[in-house]
Each structure stands twice: as structure tokens, then as C-alpha cells.
Design a protein around this motif. Structure first.
Motif, PDB file in Angstrom:
ATOM      1  N   GLY A  65       9.086 -35.290  33.117  1.00 54.45           N
ATOM      2  CA  GLY A  65       9.180 -34.216  34.100  1.00 54.45           C
ATOM      3  C   GLY A  65      10.398 -34.322  34.994  1.00 54.45           C
ATOM      4  N   PHE A  66      11.174 -35.384  34.824  1.00 50.52           N
ATOM      5  CA  PHE A  66      12.360 -35.622  35.640  1.00 50.52           C
ATOM      6  C   PHE A  66      13.574 -35.834  34.735  1.00 50.52           C
ATOM      7  N   PRO A  67      14.075 -34.734  34.156  1.00 56.28           N
ATOM      8  CA  PRO A  67      15.206 -34.863  33.242  1.00 56.28           C
ATOM      9  C   PRO A  67      16.423 -35.481  33.922  1.00 56.28           C
ATOM     10  N   ASN A  68      17.118 -36.308  33.175  1.00 57.51           N
ATOM     11  CA  ASN A  68      18.361 -36.947  33.623  1.00 57.51           C
ATOM     12  C   ASN A  68      18.179 -37.875  34.816  1.00 57.51           C
ATOM     13  N   LEU A  69      16.951 -38.294  35.077  1.00 60.19           N
ATOM     14  CA  LEU A  69      16.706 -39.291  36.110  1.00 60.19           C
ATOM     15  C   LEU A  69      16.588 -40.644  35.419  1.00 60.19           C
ATOM     16  N   PHE A  70      17.444 -41.570  35.815  1.00 58.29           N
ATOM     17  CA  PHE A  70      17.414 -42.919  35.260  1.00 58.29           C
ATOM     18  C   PHE A  70      17.222 -43.903  36.410  1.00 58.29           C
ATOM     19  N   LEU A  71      16.215 -44.755  36.292  1.00 58.91           N
ATOM     20  CA  LEU A  71      15.898 -45.746  37.309  1.00 58.91           C
ATOM     21  C   LEU A  71      16.397 -47.118  36.876  1.00 58.91           C
ATOM     22  N   LEU A  72      16.894 -47.887  37.815  1.00 55.95           N
ATOM     23  CA  LEU A  72      17.160 -49.305  37.600  1.00 55.95           C
ATOM     24  C   LEU A  72      16.140 -50.060  38.425  1.00 55.95           C
ATOM     25  N   THR A  73      15.592 -51.115  37.869  1.00 53.57           N
ATOM     26  CA  THR A  73      14.494 -51.885  38.458  1.00 53.57           C
ATOM     27  C   THR A  73      13.330 -50.963  38.812  1.00 53.57           C
ATOM     28  N   GLY A  74      13.021 -50.061  37.902  1.00 54.37           N
ATOM     29  CA  GLY A  74      11.903 -49.143  38.067  1.00 54.37           C
ATOM     30  C   GLY A  74      10.572 -49.851  37.837  1.00 54.37           C
ATOM     31  N   PRO A  75       9.501 -49.081  37.712  1.00 56.88           N
ATOM     32  CA  PRO A  75       8.166 -49.650  37.546  1.00 56.88           C
ATOM     33  C   PRO A  75       8.095 -50.672  36.399  1.00 56.88           C
ATOM     34  N   ASN A  76       7.411 -51.762  36.673  1.00 58.75           N
ATOM     35  CA  ASN A  76       7.163 -52.841  35.707  1.00 58.75           C
ATOM     36  C   ASN A  76       8.430 -53.449  35.119  1.00 58.75           C
ATOM     37  N   THR A  77       9.469 -53.563  35.934  1.00 62.81           N
ATOM     38  CA  THR A  77      10.671 -54.281  35.498  1.00 62.81           C
ATOM     39  C   THR A  77      10.943 -55.495  36.387  1.00 62.81           C
ATOM     40  N   GLY A  78      10.149 -55.673  37.443  1.00 68.77           N
ATOM     41  CA  GLY A  78      10.330 -56.817  38.328  1.00 68.77           C
ATOM     42  C   GLY A  78       9.923 -58.107  37.641  1.00 68.77           C
ATOM     43  N   LEU A  79      10.413 -59.196  38.170  1.00 71.98           N
ATOM     44  CA  LEU A  79      10.151 -60.499  37.558  1.00 71.98           C
ATOM     45  C   LEU A  79       9.679 -61.496  38.605  1.00 71.98           C
ATOM     46  N   GLY A  80       8.810 -62.360  38.192  1.00 72.57           N
ATOM     47  CA  GLY A  80       8.389 -63.476  39.030  1.00 72.57           C
ATOM     48  C   GLY A  80       8.833 -64.786  38.410  1.00 72.57           C
ATOM     49  N   HIS A  81       9.690 -64.710  37.387  1.00 71.29           N
ATOM     50  CA  HIS A  81      10.005 -65.907  36.621  1.00 71.29           C
ATOM     51  C   HIS A  81      11.430 -65.959  36.081  1.00 71.29           C
ATOM     52  N   ASN A  82      12.280 -65.008  36.439  1.00 74.40           N
ATOM     53  CA  ASN A  82      13.616 -64.980  35.836  1.00 74.40           C
ATOM     54  C   ASN A  82      14.524 -64.123  36.710  1.00 74.40           C
ATOM     55  N   SER A  83      15.722 -63.865  36.237  1.00 77.34           N
ATOM     56  CA  SER A  83      16.692 -63.081  37.001  1.00 77.34           C
ATOM     57  C   SER A  83      16.557 -61.587  36.707  1.00 77.34           C
ATOM     58  N   ILE A  84      16.471 -60.790  37.767  1.00 72.43           N
ATOM     59  CA  ILE A  84      16.386 -59.335  37.627  1.00 72.43           C
ATOM     60  C   ILE A  84      17.678 -58.783  37.044  1.00 72.43           C
ATOM     61  N   ILE A  85      18.765 -59.506  37.179  1.00 67.35           N
ATOM     62  CA  ILE A  85      20.049 -59.039  36.637  1.00 67.35           C
ATOM     63  C   ILE A  85      19.927 -58.823  35.129  1.00 67.35           C
ATOM     64  N   TYR A  86      19.216 -59.678  34.451  1.00 68.46           N
ATOM     65  CA  TYR A  86      19.000 -59.537  33.007  1.00 68.46           C
ATOM     66  C   TYR A  86      18.298 -58.215  32.686  1.00 68.46           C
ATOM     67  N   MET A  87      17.308 -57.863  33.509  1.00 66.01           N
ATOM     68  CA  MET A  87      16.578 -56.604  33.304  1.00 66.01           C
ATOM     69  C   MET A  87      17.490 -55.406  33.578  1.00 66.01           C
ATOM     70  N   ILE A  88      18.280 -55.479  34.642  1.00 69.46           N
ATOM     71  CA  ILE A  88      19.208 -54.397  34.979  1.00 69.46           C
ATOM     72  C   ILE A  88      20.221 -54.209  33.860  1.00 69.46           C
ATOM     73  N   GLU A  89      20.767 -55.289  33.348  1.00 69.78           N
ATOM     74  CA  GLU A  89      21.720 -55.186  32.232  1.00 69.78           C
ATOM     75  C   GLU A  89      21.068 -54.529  31.023  1.00 69.78           C
ATOM     76  N   SER A  90      19.815 -54.868  30.766  1.00 72.10           N
ATOM     77  CA  SER A  90      19.092 -54.255  29.642  1.00 72.10           C
ATOM     78  C   SER A  90      18.928 -52.759  29.870  1.00 72.10           C
ATOM     79  N   GLN A  91      18.553 -52.374  31.077  1.00 72.83           N
ATOM     80  CA  GLN A  91      18.386 -50.952  31.391  1.00 72.83           C
ATOM     81  C   GLN A  91      19.722 -50.208  31.311  1.00 72.83           C
ATOM     82  N   LEU A  92      20.787 -50.816  31.791  1.00 71.75           N
ATOM     83  CA  LEU A  92      22.097 -50.154  31.734  1.00 71.75           C
ATOM     84  C   LEU A  92      22.511 -49.872  30.298  1.00 71.75           C
ATOM     85  N   SER A  93      22.260 -50.806  29.413  1.00 72.50           N
ATOM     86  CA  SER A  93      22.570 -50.597  28.000  1.00 72.50           C
ATOM     87  C   SER A  93      21.785 -49.410  27.450  1.00 72.50           C
TER      88      SER A  93
END
Length: 188
Positions: free
Chosen positions: A67-95
Motif C-alpha cells: 500500500g506504500f509504493p516506492n517506500l523503502f525502509l532501512l532498519t525496518g520491522p524485524n531487522t534489529g539485532l541483539g547479537h550482531n552489527s546492524i550495519i550488516y542488515m543495512i548493507e543487505s537492505q541497500l543491495s
């Protein structure tokens, strides 16, 4: 001046100053499930993210929302970490986002929107995998859980699994948005 509203191609300040923009980045601070900016982001039908989510955010691969065309979130729902670096998740999302934008460009589309069924299936799987983890079991209350007790914050597995899911844009989970027809000025 503070932002009063967002136009189709501009941001309008409280003093009426209008500035043309290509991208808007909200720095929301540390609000996890009740994101302040979600009240100001409206989808295709005018619904805000806050009204859609009701304090329990959901997104496809933590990145796009039905319902939200062209909306891209970084560190959106269920991408947070309690055990590693969020930078890895952000890089994955950017790709993933770059792949999406390349597909839009290759097809001459105006944009892309995740299908509601794809988003729902993804979130159901994330929550199924979250069951029994230290993040949700044992009656422990934490900021990871939303008001309904759902963990809308953390990724429930290894970061390399998220990287694998976002390595390539999953086009079958989306619809392309046709470009708007060109407007031809009427000669006077």
C-alpha cells in the motif's frame, strides 16, 4: 522551520516555504514500535503507516510495505539485532533496494509495490521463527515487544539468512507501477 506537510514533489515548511525534493529521510530517534514519522507517511490510499500498523509494524523483508509504493525502509520491522552489527542488515537492505530500483528502471516503470499476500506470508514466517526464542518466551517484557506482545523489532535468526533473503530483489512478490501518461499541453 518545521515541516508542515509533504507535497507530491516538495516539502512545505510551517512558514509556507516550499522546497523541491527527490528523497525524504526521517531521523526518528529511538522509537521502535511507535515510530513518530509513521503518522506522516501516507500510502497510495492516504492511510498513514501509524494507522496501518497500530503500533505493530510489519514490512516485507523489513524494507517495503504493501500500500506504500516506492517506500523503502532501512532498519525496518524485524531487522534489529541483539547479537550482531546492524550495519550488516543495512548493507543487505541497500543491495535489495538497489536491485528494486534497477528493475523499475529497466522496465521503465514509475515504481514498485509489494503484494499484500507476500508481505503477510513473510511476516507470518518471521513470527513463527521468533516463537520460543529468548526474545519472546518466558514472560520477559522488553522494548523489543510491541503493545500486543509481538516482537516487531528483532530478526529471529542468523544475519547471513537475512543477507540471503535480500541478495536479490524478489520481483514475484511485487507489482510494477506503470508510468503516468505524459501530459501534452493544450495550445491556446
Amino acid at each position: 522551520e518545521g515541516m508542515a506537510r509533504v507535497g507530491p514533489r516538495s516539502v512545505i515548511a510551517a512558514d509556507g516555504t516550499e522546497r523541491e525534493v527527490d528523497t525524504i529521510i526521517f531521523g526518528t530517534g529511538f522509537h521502535v514500535t511507535d515510530l513518530p514519522a509513521s503518522a506522516h507517511v501516507r500510502g497510495r490510499d492516504g492511510t498513514s503507516l501509524a494507522d496501518l500498523w497500530h503500533g505493530s509494524p510489519r514490512a516485507h523483508r523489513g524494507t517495503t510495505v504493501a500500500g506504500f509504493p516506492n517506500l523503502f525502509l532501512l532498519t525496518g520491522p524485524n531487522t534489529g539485532l541483539g547479537h550482531n552489527s546492524i550495519i550488516y542488515m543495512i548493507e543487505s537492505q541497500l543491495s535489495y533496494i538497489i536491485d528494486a530500483l534497477n528493475m523499475v528502471d529497466e522496465h521503465g516503470a514509475a515504481g514498485v509495490e509489494v503484494l499484500p499476500d507476500a508481505q503477510a506470508a513473510y511476516n507470518d514466517d518471521v513470527q513463527r521463527r521468533m516463537e520460543g526464542t529468548v526474545w519472546t518466551s518466558g514472560g520477559c517484557a522488553s522494548w523489543y515487544l510491541d503493545a500486543s506482545g509481538r516482537n516487531a523489532t528483532l530478526w529471529p535468526g542468523h544475519t547471513w539468512n537475512f543477507r540471503r533473503l535480500t541478495r536479490r530483489f524478489d520481483a514475484a512478490s511485487y507489482r510494477l507501477i506503470a508510468p503516468a501518461p505524459e501530459r501534452v499541453p493544450i495550445a491556446a
